[in-house]
Enzyme design. Sequence first.
Site, PDB file in Angstrom:
ATOM      1  N   LYS A 161      72.485  97.901  79.523  1.00 28.42           N
ATOM      2  CA  LYS A 161      71.606  98.739  78.705  1.00 28.42           C
ATOM      3  C   LYS A 161      72.322 100.026  78.314  1.00 28.42           C
ATOM      4  O   LYS A 161      73.067 100.580  79.114  1.00 28.42           O
ATOM      5  CB  LYS A 161      70.361  99.119  79.524  1.00 28.42           C
ATOM      6  CG  LYS A 161      69.335  98.007  79.665  1.00 28.42           C
ATOM      7  CD  LYS A 161      68.121  98.512  80.431  1.00 28.42           C
ATOM      8  CE  LYS A 161      67.133  97.408  80.709  1.00 28.42           C
ATOM      9  NZ  LYS A 161      66.457  96.899  79.509  1.00 28.42           N
ATOM     10  N   ARG A 184      61.854  87.417  83.343  1.00 26.59           N
ATOM     11  CA  ARG A 184      61.279  86.082  83.145  1.00 26.59           C
ATOM     12  C   ARG A 184      61.955  85.054  84.052  1.00 26.59           C
ATOM     13  O   ARG A 184      61.347  84.066  84.453  1.00 26.59           O
ATOM     14  CB  ARG A 184      61.370  85.691  81.662  1.00 26.59           C
ATOM     15  CG  ARG A 184      62.770  85.637  81.139  1.00 26.59           C
ATOM     16  CD  ARG A 184      62.828  85.673  79.601  1.00 26.59           C
ATOM     17  NE  ARG A 184      62.598  87.020  79.077  1.00 26.59           N
ATOM     18  CZ  ARG A 184      62.600  87.314  77.785  1.00 26.59           C
ATOM     19  NH1 ARG A 184      62.805  86.387  76.877  1.00 26.59           N
ATOM     20  NH2 ARG A 184      62.379  88.557  77.384  1.00 26.59           N
TER      21      ARG A 184
HETATM   22  N1  BES Z   1      62.878  95.728  82.103  1.00 28.08           N
HETATM   23  C1  BES Z   1      63.092  95.428  80.747  1.00 28.08           C
HETATM   24  C2  BES Z   1      61.900  95.726  79.863  1.00 28.08           C
HETATM   25  C3  BES Z   1      61.438  97.158  79.753  1.00 28.08           C
HETATM   26  C4  BES Z   1      61.753  97.908  78.637  1.00 28.08           C
HETATM   27  C5  BES Z   1      60.635  97.723  80.722  1.00 28.08           C
HETATM   28  C6  BES Z   1      61.302  99.209  78.516  1.00 28.08           C
HETATM   29  C7  BES Z   1      60.184  99.012  80.609  1.00 28.08           C
HETATM   30  C8  BES Z   1      60.500  99.752  79.514  1.00 28.08           C
HETATM   31  C9  BES Z   1      63.446  93.941  80.579  1.00 28.08           C
HETATM   32  O1  BES Z   1      64.079  93.339  81.642  1.00 28.08           O
HETATM   33  C10 BES Z   1      64.358  93.852  79.405  1.00 28.08           C
HETATM   34  O2  BES Z   1      65.432  94.384  79.486  1.00 28.08           O
HETATM   35  N2  BES Z   1      63.916  93.201  78.337  1.00 28.08           N
HETATM   36  C11 BES Z   1      64.689  93.078  77.165  1.00 28.08           C
HETATM   37  C12 BES Z   1      64.592  91.659  76.703  1.00 28.08           C
HETATM   38  C13 BES Z   1      65.567  91.294  75.630  1.00 28.08           C
HETATM   39  C14 BES Z   1      66.977  91.237  76.192  1.00 28.08           C
HETATM   40  C15 BES Z   1      65.185  89.977  75.040  1.00 28.08           C
HETATM   41  C16 BES Z   1      64.113  94.021  76.133  1.00 28.08           C
HETATM   42  O3  BES Z   1      62.913  94.212  76.098  1.00 28.08           O
HETATM   43  O4  BES Z   1      64.889  94.613  75.380  1.00 28.08           O
HETATM   44 ZN    ZN Z   2      66.215  93.566  81.577  1.00 30.59          ZN
END
Ligand code: BES
Ligand code: ZN
Length: 496
Positions: A273, A347
């Site tokens: 990230k 997931r």
């Molecule tokens: N933990 C994150 C989602 C999240 C985003 C939680 C902002 C709280 C605040 C999750 O694991 C994630 O990284 N999701 C990705 C999915 C994508 C790679 C398809 C996302 O939402 O960008």
């Molecule tokens: Zn994630």
Amino acid sequence: MKISVATAKKRKRADALILPFWDGKKGAEAAFSLSRLATLTKLPVKVGDFKGSEGETLFLYLSGQPEKRLLLLGLGKQKSFSAESVRRSFSAAVRACQRKKCAQVNLFLPETEMEMGCLARALSEGVLLANYTFDLYKKRASGESEKQPLIESLSLIGGDKICAAEFARSQKIISGVYKARDLVNGNADDVYAQTLAQEAKDLAKEFSGVKTTVLSKSQLEKEKMGLLLAVNRGAMRDPALIVLEYRGDARSKDVTGIVGKGVSFDTGGINLKPRGSIEDMKADMSGAATVLGTIRAAAALKLKKNIIGVIPAVENAIDANSYKPGDVYQSREGKTVEIADTDAEGRLILADALSYLQDNYKVSRIIDLATLTGSIVVALGEEASGLFSNRDDLAKQIEAASEKTAERVWRMPLIAEYKEYLKSTIADMKNVGGARKGGSIVAALFLQEFIKPGMPWAHLDIAGTAYLSELKRPYHPTLATGVGVRLLIEFLESLE
Ligand code: BES
Ligand code: ZN
Ligand code: ZN
């Protein structure tokens, strides 16, 4: 917080007296006559410095009273009075008292058309939700504390038995909310799989109705939880699967399964990230915190329901041993998954947890809670959680609980066409589609692949609501909200 009831005449000495009244002259006068302070306190309303709008506060200093100060509290217009306006205005009063370091507080119950029980429930929720602080990491070298003072005791003037009982109920539920907030507010390095497991074990020690089982890494290997293990591969600490059984009604076969995402920190993995997305990722175990908080609340309430809580607990770390984009892993259920993005880890661990739950326990329905996607934050913001369900009746029951608790949910569609995005050329499925289109829906569809036919299931995407980017509601004193605990308790109570 210690709660007592008293009459106006017999009220004890205190640091403050909270005196609530309506927006408008008439309401104000009624409140004043009730408190017999009419001659002394007409002034601010007449001058126009205080209107009585929702959550408005003003301190006055009077002599000859048992309290050091009087806090005028606006309740807003009597017409728009609701449980939520009660929560908000009384939490504003609590915050004002905290700022003046008032430990002992008297509170005049307002005269309303609302039933005493309803009023006391909302009022107690507003007061207790606001009377929370997280100052574990606030320390000064000089030793002087930066700690936020809390109200220690509250005396309800004009309260009765119903009122005291509602406060007692709310205290039990909100002990679960506090626990959830503490876990989410804590450092990622202080709250991880083993910490969550210890919390679950402590619950079993504290409450006889709770039984805790923790599956270790070697047990997870025996269970063939390939997805959960893959996500944790880059982490220093072992993963765990935590199972909490709460049996509140031995005669009933009805059991609700609740599953919470427990990623102690989500770096994104090799799909790291960037700055701006990574800072709040200690909160990626909020679903797990809600499960622990809900079971605590249920046990404290001696709720006559059966619950199985399941928490897949991992860290999505980046390391030479991290699982890799493009590689294929096998789920416990059997399906293989191509890792299209290591940041779509929630997931994956939920899939193995859902499969374990359905194979080992007889549940009547499953609700999972997860900070699953950034897409749900784009769609709904921080005021509502996304609700996905394969059953309208279950969705409606959750929506009804949401109305009552003001923990908002918004139903989202499970658009089957988008399963297309999850098609893989090399494995049975991928964990994400190429584009970000309908991201929160695609995530929910992935989870649905691991729900057995006929199993009523709901998924709450709490990515926007569990941990806020700024403080907004007056009864959310920290970024961690503890969302879901009050909603789930209300839902469970509503089951017949
Ligand atoms: N933990 C994150 C989602 C999240 C985003 C939680 C902002 C709280 C605040 C999750 O694991 C994630 O990284 N999701 C990705 C999915 C994508 C790679 C398809 C996302 O939402 O960008
Ligand atoms: Zn994630
Ligand atoms: Zn995550």
